[in-house]
Design an enzyme around this catalytic site. Sequence first.
Site, PDB file in Angstrom:
ATOM      1  N   ASP A  67       0.673  -1.195   0.002  1.00 34.15           N
ATOM      2  CA  ASP A  67       0.011   0.054  -0.046  1.00 34.15           C
ATOM      3  C   ASP A  67       0.983   1.279  -0.069  1.00 34.15           C
ATOM      4  O   ASP A  67       1.981   1.174   0.175  1.00 34.15           O
ATOM      5  CB  ASP A  67      -1.039   0.031   1.275  1.00 34.15           C
ATOM      6  CG  ASP A  67      -0.276  -0.396   2.450  1.00 34.15           C
ATOM      7  OD1 ASP A  67       0.950  -0.408   2.722  1.00 34.15           O
ATOM      8  OD2 ASP A  67      -1.036  -0.636   3.390  1.00 34.15           O
ATOM      9  N   ASP A 138      -7.328  -3.023  14.712  1.00 35.30           N
ATOM     10  CA  ASP A 138      -8.959  -3.214  14.269  1.00 35.30           C
ATOM     11  C   ASP A 138      -8.887  -4.763  13.390  1.00 35.30           C
ATOM     12  O   ASP A 138     -10.067  -4.886  12.840  1.00 35.30           O
ATOM     13  CB  ASP A 138      -9.666  -1.940  13.423  1.00 35.30           C
ATOM     14  CG  ASP A 138      -8.964  -1.700  12.471  1.00 35.30           C
ATOM     15  OD1 ASP A 138      -7.888  -2.151  11.988  1.00 35.30           O
ATOM     16  OD2 ASP A 138      -9.247  -0.578  11.829  1.00 35.30           O
ATOM     17  N   HIS A 140      -7.213  -4.700  10.328  1.00 36.22           N
ATOM     18  CA  HIS A 140      -7.032  -4.552   8.936  1.00 36.22           C
ATOM     19  C   HIS A 140      -5.764  -4.919   8.414  1.00 36.22           C
ATOM     20  O   HIS A 140      -4.755  -5.209   9.246  1.00 36.22           O
ATOM     21  CB  HIS A 140      -7.212  -3.121   8.601  1.00 36.22           C
ATOM     22  CG  HIS A 140      -6.036  -2.023   9.022  1.00 36.22           C
ATOM     23  ND1 HIS A 140      -6.338  -1.226   9.884  1.00 36.22           N
ATOM     24  CD2 HIS A 140      -4.927  -2.043   8.605  1.00 36.22           C
ATOM     25  CE1 HIS A 140      -4.983  -0.484   9.935  1.00 36.22           C
ATOM     26  NE2 HIS A 140      -4.099  -0.986   9.192  1.00 36.22           N
ATOM     27  N   GLU A 145      -9.573  -1.606   5.477  1.00 41.10           N
ATOM     28  CA  GLU A 145     -10.219  -1.408   6.691  1.00 41.10           C
ATOM     29  C   GLU A 145     -11.444  -2.317   7.189  1.00 41.10           C
ATOM     30  O   GLU A 145     -11.926  -2.953   6.155  1.00 41.10           O
ATOM     31  CB  GLU A 145     -10.573   0.033   6.691  1.00 41.10           C
ATOM     32  CG  GLU A 145      -9.620   1.136   6.670  1.00 41.10           C
ATOM     33  CD  GLU A 145      -8.882   1.422   7.791  1.00 41.10           C
ATOM     34  OE1 GLU A 145      -8.854   0.435   8.654  1.00 41.10           O
ATOM     35  OE2 GLU A 145      -8.165   2.306   8.135  1.00 41.10           O
TER      36      GLU A 145
HETATM   37  C1  GLP Z   1      -0.734   0.439   8.427  1.00 42.38           C
HETATM   38  C2  GLP Z   1      -0.256  -0.643   7.422  1.00 42.38           C
HETATM   39  C3  GLP Z   1      -0.223  -1.930   7.795  1.00 42.38           C
HETATM   40  C4  GLP Z   1       0.263  -2.319   9.046  1.00 42.38           C
HETATM   41  C5  GLP Z   1      -0.618  -1.556  10.325  1.00 42.38           C
HETATM   42  C6  GLP Z   1       0.039  -1.664  11.471  1.00 42.38           C
HETATM   43  O1  GLP Z   1      -2.077   0.483   8.339  1.00 42.38           O
HETATM   44  N1  GLP Z   1      -0.894  -0.164   6.282  1.00 42.38           N
HETATM   45  O2  GLP Z   1       0.308  -2.662   6.662  1.00 42.38           O
HETATM   46  O3  GLP Z   1      -0.123  -3.684   9.286  1.00 42.38           O
HETATM   47  O4  GLP Z   1      -0.421  -0.078   9.841  1.00 42.38           O
HETATM   48  O5  GLP Z   1       1.001  -0.945  11.720  1.00 42.38           O
HETATM   49  P1  GLP Z   1       2.108  -1.324  12.890  1.00 42.38           P
HETATM   50  O6  GLP Z   1       2.941  -2.367  12.481  1.00 42.38           O
HETATM   51  O7  GLP Z   1       2.990   0.074  13.105  1.00 42.38           O
HETATM   52  O8  GLP Z   1       1.125  -1.670  14.137  1.00 42.38           O
END
Ligand code: GLP
Length: 262
Positions: A67, A138, A140, A145
Amino acid sequence: MEVIIQSSREVSSKLAARNIANLIRRKPDAVLGLATGSTPLPLYAELIRLHREEGLDFGKVTTFNLDEYLGLAPSHPCSYNHFMWTHLFGHINVNPSRVFVPSGLVEGTAIEKYCERYEEEMRRAGGIDLQVLGVGGDGHIGFNEPGSSLASRTRIKTLTARTRADNAQYFVNADAVPHHVITMGVGTILEAREVNLLAFGEGKAAAVAAAVEGPVTASVPASILQMHPRTKVFADEAAATKLVRTEYYHWVYDNKPDWQRI
Ligand code: GLP
């Protein structure tokens, strides 16, 4: 789903890195799907170490990132493109022409075509062999989402207020977090031959429990991984606290046949 619970994020990430290294040694032109966020940082650090100290060769590897924020140029310090070059690509011998991160600069009606081309590039590369995933609090995955179609493809998405707030730490202020992103879809992710979901810390415990042991539902996009034939969940103990079958996961891991070990 294979749930592998380790004592810390470092131990867990080393194991996940070994799993990726095994793939690359078996298939030097492997196609990796990669994620951003704080979760994969120790994994990327270990892959860099394996490259420097053990000669892990990324020369023929192709990568596709999940993404990107819309509105951010690749050079923007908060873009996922910049993140990947800072934390991984800049330190390994990956061929830049084999690195794919969605562009944050496409606009308006061009976005749909652009997303179709991104999927086309994935197909042309032979499909993703191993997709690395983090998970949002959440549930995702990528930027899919809650409520995202479980059959969705790469497309534009609008972030929830919670995800914008969670990711505000990386921006100058909360208002600077873009509202829109391009993300691989849930259906796109499911086509990877293997999925490795990483989850660390107690903030992920509820999402991990819902994804692994809850019902399959678009309300928890990661739960669709229950329908994926080769998913490994690498969790530390804190992220595993809300799981019910913990004892069984340890039992399975401790009694693996040798040939199945990472
Ligand atoms: C963002 C990214 C996800 C990631 C998520 C969790 O939303 N697009 O790919 O898994 O954050 O982030 P973190 O690893 O910092 O908890």
